[in-house]
Write an enzyme that holds these catalytic residues in place. Structure first.
Site, PDB file in Angstrom:
ATOM      1  N   THR A   4      -9.082   5.878   2.476  1.00 19.22           N
ATOM      2  CA  THR A   4      -7.768   6.482   2.226  1.00 19.22           C
ATOM      3  C   THR A   4      -7.722   7.912   2.757  1.00 19.22           C
ATOM      4  O   THR A   4      -8.759   8.567   2.868  1.00 19.22           O
ATOM      5  CB  THR A   4      -7.510   6.485   0.700  1.00 19.22           C
ATOM      6  N   ASP A   5      -6.510   8.399   3.014  1.00 23.04           N
ATOM      7  CA  ASP A   5      -6.362   9.807   3.422  1.00 23.04           C
ATOM      8  C   ASP A   5      -6.590  10.755   2.239  1.00 23.04           C
ATOM      9  O   ASP A   5      -6.731  11.964   2.436  1.00 23.04           O
ATOM     10  CB  ASP A   5      -4.971  10.059   4.039  1.00 23.04           C
ATOM     11  N   GLU A   6      -6.648  10.194   0.996  1.00 16.89           N
ATOM     12  CA  GLU A   6      -6.769  11.069  -0.176  1.00 16.89           C
ATOM     13  C   GLU A   6      -8.128  11.769  -0.223  1.00 16.89           C
ATOM     14  O   GLU A   6      -8.285  12.769  -0.921  1.00 16.89           O
ATOM     15  CB  GLU A   6      -6.500  10.270  -1.463  1.00 16.89           C
ATOM     16  N   TYR A  61     -10.413   9.109  -8.296  1.00 16.69           N
ATOM     17  CA  TYR A  61     -10.240   8.040  -7.292  1.00 16.69           C
ATOM     18  C   TYR A  61     -10.688   8.516  -5.915  1.00 16.69           C
ATOM     19  O   TYR A  61     -11.528   7.887  -5.266  1.00 16.69           O
ATOM     20  CB  TYR A  61      -8.772   7.582  -7.243  1.00 16.69           C
ATOM     21  N   LYS A 110     -13.842   7.350  -3.481  1.00 18.89           N
ATOM     22  CA  LYS A 110     -13.668   6.829  -2.119  1.00 18.89           C
ATOM     23  C   LYS A 110     -14.441   7.711  -1.122  1.00 18.89           C
ATOM     24  O   LYS A 110     -15.067   7.215  -0.193  1.00 18.89           O
ATOM     25  CB  LYS A 110     -12.185   6.761  -1.745  1.00 18.89           C
TER      26      LYS A 110
HETATM   27  P1  NAD Z   1      -5.428  -3.163  -5.065  1.00 18.48           P
HETATM   28  O1  NAD Z   1      -5.766  -2.421  -6.311  1.00 18.48           O
HETATM   29  O2  NAD Z   1      -4.082  -3.769  -4.903  1.00 18.48           O
HETATM   30  O3  NAD Z   1      -6.462  -4.370  -4.861  1.00 18.48           O
HETATM   31  C1  NAD Z   1      -7.839  -4.203  -5.059  1.00 18.48           C
HETATM   32  C2  NAD Z   1      -8.500  -5.586  -4.970  1.00 18.48           C
HETATM   33  O4  NAD Z   1      -9.902  -5.399  -5.165  1.00 18.48           O
HETATM   34  C3  NAD Z   1      -8.027  -6.564  -6.047  1.00 18.48           C
HETATM   35  O5  NAD Z   1      -7.850  -7.837  -5.490  1.00 18.48           O
HETATM   36  C4  NAD Z   1      -9.154  -6.557  -7.063  1.00 18.48           C
HETATM   37  O6  NAD Z   1      -9.277  -7.792  -7.767  1.00 18.48           O
HETATM   38  C5  NAD Z   1     -10.361  -6.316  -6.154  1.00 18.48           C
HETATM   39  N1  NAD Z   1     -11.467  -5.697  -6.892  1.00 18.48           N
HETATM   40  C6  NAD Z   1     -11.415  -4.584  -7.696  1.00 18.48           C
HETATM   41  N2  NAD Z   1     -12.627  -4.356  -8.236  1.00 18.48           N
HETATM   42  C7  NAD Z   1     -13.463  -5.314  -7.748  1.00 18.48           C
HETATM   43  C8  NAD Z   1     -14.828  -5.612  -7.923  1.00 18.48           C
HETATM   44  N3  NAD Z   1     -15.601  -4.885  -8.741  1.00 18.48           N
HETATM   45  N4  NAD Z   1     -15.362  -6.653  -7.254  1.00 18.48           N
HETATM   46  C9  NAD Z   1     -14.602  -7.412  -6.419  1.00 18.48           C
HETATM   47  N5  NAD Z   1     -13.293  -7.210  -6.244  1.00 18.48           N
HETATM   48  C10 NAD Z   1     -12.726  -6.169  -6.893  1.00 18.48           C
HETATM   49  O7  NAD Z   1      -5.779  -2.169  -3.876  1.00 18.48           O
HETATM   50  P2  NAD Z   1      -5.037  -1.943  -2.487  1.00 18.48           P
HETATM   51  O8  NAD Z   1      -3.922  -0.999  -2.689  1.00 18.48           O
HETATM   52  O9  NAD Z   1      -4.796  -3.261  -1.840  1.00 18.48           O
HETATM   53  O10 NAD Z   1      -6.171  -1.147  -1.700  1.00 18.48           O
HETATM   54  C11 NAD Z   1      -7.160  -1.860  -0.949  1.00 18.48           C
HETATM   55  C12 NAD Z   1      -8.093  -0.853  -0.304  1.00 18.48           C
HETATM   56  O11 NAD Z   1      -7.360  -0.004   0.577  1.00 18.48           O
HETATM   57  C13 NAD Z   1      -8.803   0.071  -1.291  1.00 18.48           C
HETATM   58  O12 NAD Z   1     -10.125   0.253  -0.831  1.00 18.48           O
HETATM   59  C14 NAD Z   1      -8.021   1.362  -1.221  1.00 18.48           C
HETATM   60  O13 NAD Z   1      -8.831   2.473  -1.516  1.00 18.48           O
HETATM   61  C15 NAD Z   1      -7.574   1.358   0.226  1.00 18.48           C
HETATM   62  N6  NAD Z   1      -6.320   2.073   0.517  1.00 18.48           N
HETATM   63  C16 NAD Z   1      -5.198   1.823  -0.209  1.00 18.48           C
HETATM   64  C17 NAD Z   1      -4.002   2.474   0.106  1.00 18.48           C
HETATM   65  C18 NAD Z   1      -2.726   2.182  -0.651  1.00 18.48           C
HETATM   66  O14 NAD Z   1      -1.706   2.850  -0.393  1.00 18.48           O
HETATM   67  N7  NAD Z   1      -2.679   1.217  -1.537  1.00 18.48           N
HETATM   68  C19 NAD Z   1      -3.971   3.393   1.149  1.00 18.48           C
HETATM   69  C20 NAD Z   1      -5.152   3.639   1.874  1.00 18.48           C
HETATM   70  C21 NAD Z   1      -6.319   2.945   1.548  1.00 18.48           C
HETATM   71  P1  TYD Z   2       1.074   6.488  -6.198  1.00 20.17           P
HETATM   72  O1  TYD Z   2       1.942   5.352  -5.771  1.00 20.17           O
HETATM   73  O2  TYD Z   2       0.322   6.379  -7.484  1.00 20.17           O
HETATM   74  O3  TYD Z   2       0.102   6.783  -4.964  1.00 20.17           O
HETATM   75  P2  TYD Z   2      -0.932   8.021  -4.725  1.00 20.17           P
HETATM   76  O4  TYD Z   2      -1.085   8.801  -5.975  1.00 20.17           O
HETATM   77  O5  TYD Z   2      -2.173   7.285  -4.353  1.00 20.17           O
HETATM   78  O6  TYD Z   2      -0.332   8.810  -3.604  1.00 20.17           O
HETATM   79  O7  TYD Z   2       1.967   7.807  -6.284  1.00 20.17           O
HETATM   80  C1  TYD Z   2       2.708   8.255  -5.151  1.00 20.17           C
HETATM   81  C2  TYD Z   2       3.356   9.566  -5.541  1.00 20.17           C
HETATM   82  O8  TYD Z   2       4.346   9.312  -6.560  1.00 20.17           O
HETATM   83  C3  TYD Z   2       2.395  10.575  -6.139  1.00 20.17           C
HETATM   84  O9  TYD Z   2       2.791  11.891  -5.734  1.00 20.17           O
HETATM   85  C4  TYD Z   2       2.598  10.438  -7.650  1.00 20.17           C
HETATM   86  C5  TYD Z   2       4.071  10.039  -7.760  1.00 20.17           C
HETATM   87  N1  TYD Z   2       4.418   9.166  -8.908  1.00 20.17           N
HETATM   88  C6  TYD Z   2       5.469   9.530  -9.742  1.00 20.17           C
HETATM   89  O10 TYD Z   2       6.132  10.573  -9.549  1.00 20.17           O
HETATM   90  N2  TYD Z   2       5.778   8.698 -10.785  1.00 20.17           N
HETATM   91  C7  TYD Z   2       5.092   7.561 -11.049  1.00 20.17           C
HETATM   92  O11 TYD Z   2       5.386   6.857 -12.045  1.00 20.17           O
HETATM   93  C8  TYD Z   2       4.010   7.202 -10.173  1.00 20.17           C
HETATM   94  C9  TYD Z   2       3.207   5.950 -10.409  1.00 20.17           C
HETATM   95  C10 TYD Z   2       3.715   8.038  -9.111  1.00 20.17           C
END
Ligand code: NAD
Ligand code: TYD
Length: 350
Positions: free
Chosen positions: A131-133, A156, A160
């Site tokens: 992630t970019d975070e 988090y 990562k």
């Molecule tokens: P998500 O929370 O929707 O899904 C996570 C998946 O991992 C689920 O299917 C869960 O069952 C599985 N999982 C969790 N713990 C586990 C374990 N101990 N063993 C096996 N499986 C397990 O997450 P997402 O949003 O789809 O993110 C997927 C990946 O992409 C993550 O690594 C996250 O850091 C990265 N990512 C997410 C975003 C975003 O905006 N959502 C952006 C950049 C990177």
């Molecule tokens: P989120 O979807 O949790 O992603 P991330 O924290 O990984 O960027 O949140 C996106 C942005 O929205 C973040 O600045 C937090 C804000 N946010 C709210 O203002 N209200 C909410 O209920 C949630 C879940 C997030």
């Protein structure tokens, strides 16, 4: 036939990646390794579950022997690692869960890959999705690039960042053929409604208040999930071993502007008069350690691998809203039970 293990394939992004690889790579066997936590849902993959080149295996990556056993069983040529605890707010209340899955779980996968590929790393690939975070917070100006120093602020992003460092270290130390990508915020179908966009869509449908943290001026760069999946495919196929790639949407929004836009789009879709949903907006207490702004300069992946997003925010959001409106059963099933307890605790003082 090559074998690709995709971890976290039942989650939001993972399910789009699994679908893309099952459909685009019939010459590869796609093994989805997922523990099915609250965020994992096999309903996300109903359309590919019977494909001849797809298989699901329930494995918790925290369990080193289970990971070793599945690597021994499937003899993977490549790993695409997405399994993670992914929600910042949950990491604030339970940081150890993030260490266990994101750090130790990644270590188990690295060790299993190293064991199984020992002496024959040629043609293998361990692709870690990040992630970019990990870069921390930007001020009003500037962008994250592949050269930006890590400076994570939440449990988090710290977990990562730690896993990214171990992945790099296994390349430098043991020659493990790794590649990493760091992506901005995704949105789209199957997004669990604890994250901003699906939470707002869900609450608008339920007529519940729309909790905006702090002053709502926090900024995120949003990318449609299928565009992230296409970037992952590009990095998987053409990315240089040992390198990292930043992926983003060139699409920055302040949270409050995004929530207002969603309200207006939902009012149009639902036939409500404009302004109806905006009345639900409620400013609530801020997230501790809240990062002000994320923004990615995705020039490298664009120039070197020819990737760019296919969706605009307009088309991506329209697809997303339409998906949630036609999949209310999915929304109800994932927001019942444990989700209710989480929601009440997280927004208790909203
Ligand atoms: P998500 O929370 O929707 O899904 C996570 C998946 O991992 C689920 O299917 C869960 O069952 C599985 N999982 C969790 N713990 C586990 C374990 N101990 N063993 C096996 N499986 C397990 O997450 P997402 O949003 O789809 O993110 C997927 C990946 O992409 C993550 O690594 C996250 O850091 C990265 N990512 C997410 C975003 C975003 O905006 N959502 C952006 C950049 C990177
Ligand atoms: P989120 O979807 O949790 O992603 P991330 O924290 O990984 O960027 O949140 C996106 C942005 O929205 C973040 O600045 C937090 C804000 N946010 C709210 O203002 N209200 C909410 O209920 C949630 C879940 C997030």
């Amino acid at each position: 036939m090559s074998t690709i293990i995709i971890t976290g394939g039942a989650g939001f992004i993972g399910s789009h990646v699994v679908r893309r690889f099952v459909q685009n790579h019939p010459e590869s066997r796609i093994i989805n390794l997922d523990a099915l936590t609250y965020a994992g849902n096999l309903e996300n993959l109903l359309d590919v579950q019977d494909a001849p080149n797809y298989q699901f295996e329930r494995v918790d990556i925290r369990d080193a022997s289970a990971v070793e056993a599945s690597f021994a069983k499937y003899q993977p040529d490549a790993i695409i690692h997405l399994a993670a605890e992914s929600h910042v707010d949950r990491s604030i209340t339970d940081p150890m869960a993030f260490v266990q899955t994101n750090v130790l779980g990644t270590m188990n996968l690295l060790n299993a890959a190293r064991n199984i590929w020992s002496g024959q790393m040629e043609g293998k690939r361990f692709y870690h999705i990040s992630t970019d975070e990990v870069f921390g917070a930007l001020g009003a100006e500037g962008y994250f690039t592949e050269e930006t120093a890590y400076s994570p602020n939440s449990p988090y992003s710290a977990s990562k960042a730690s896993s990214d460092h171990f992945v790099r270290a296994y390349h430098e130390t043991y020659g493990l053929p790794i590649v990493i990508s760091n992506c901005s915020n995704n949105y789209g179908p199957n997004h669990f409604p604890e994250k901003l966009i699906p939470l707002m869509i869900h609450n608008i449908l339920e007529g519940k208040s729309l909790p905006v943290y702090g002053d709502g001026k926090y900024t995120r760069d949003w990318l449609y999930v299928e565009d992230h999946a296409s970037a992952i495919e590009a990095v998987y196929l053409q990315g240089q071993i040992g390198e990292t790639y930043c992926i983003g949407g060139w699409n920055e929004w302040k949270n409050i502007d995004l929530v207002r836009l969603l309200c207006d789009l939902m009012d149009s879709k639902l036939g409500h008069s404009q302004g109806t949903s905006q009345k639900l907006i409620t400013f609530v207490k801020d997230r501790p350690g809240h990062d002000l702004r994320y923004a990615i300069d995705a020039s490298r992946i664009h120039q070197e691998l020819g990737w760019k997003p296919a969706e605009t925010f307009e088309t991506g959001l329209a697809k997303t809203i339409d998906w949630y409106l036609s999949n209310e059963a999915w929304l109800h099933s994932v927001t019942s039970g444990a989700y209710q307890a989480y929601y009440e605790k997280q927004y208790a003082s909203a």
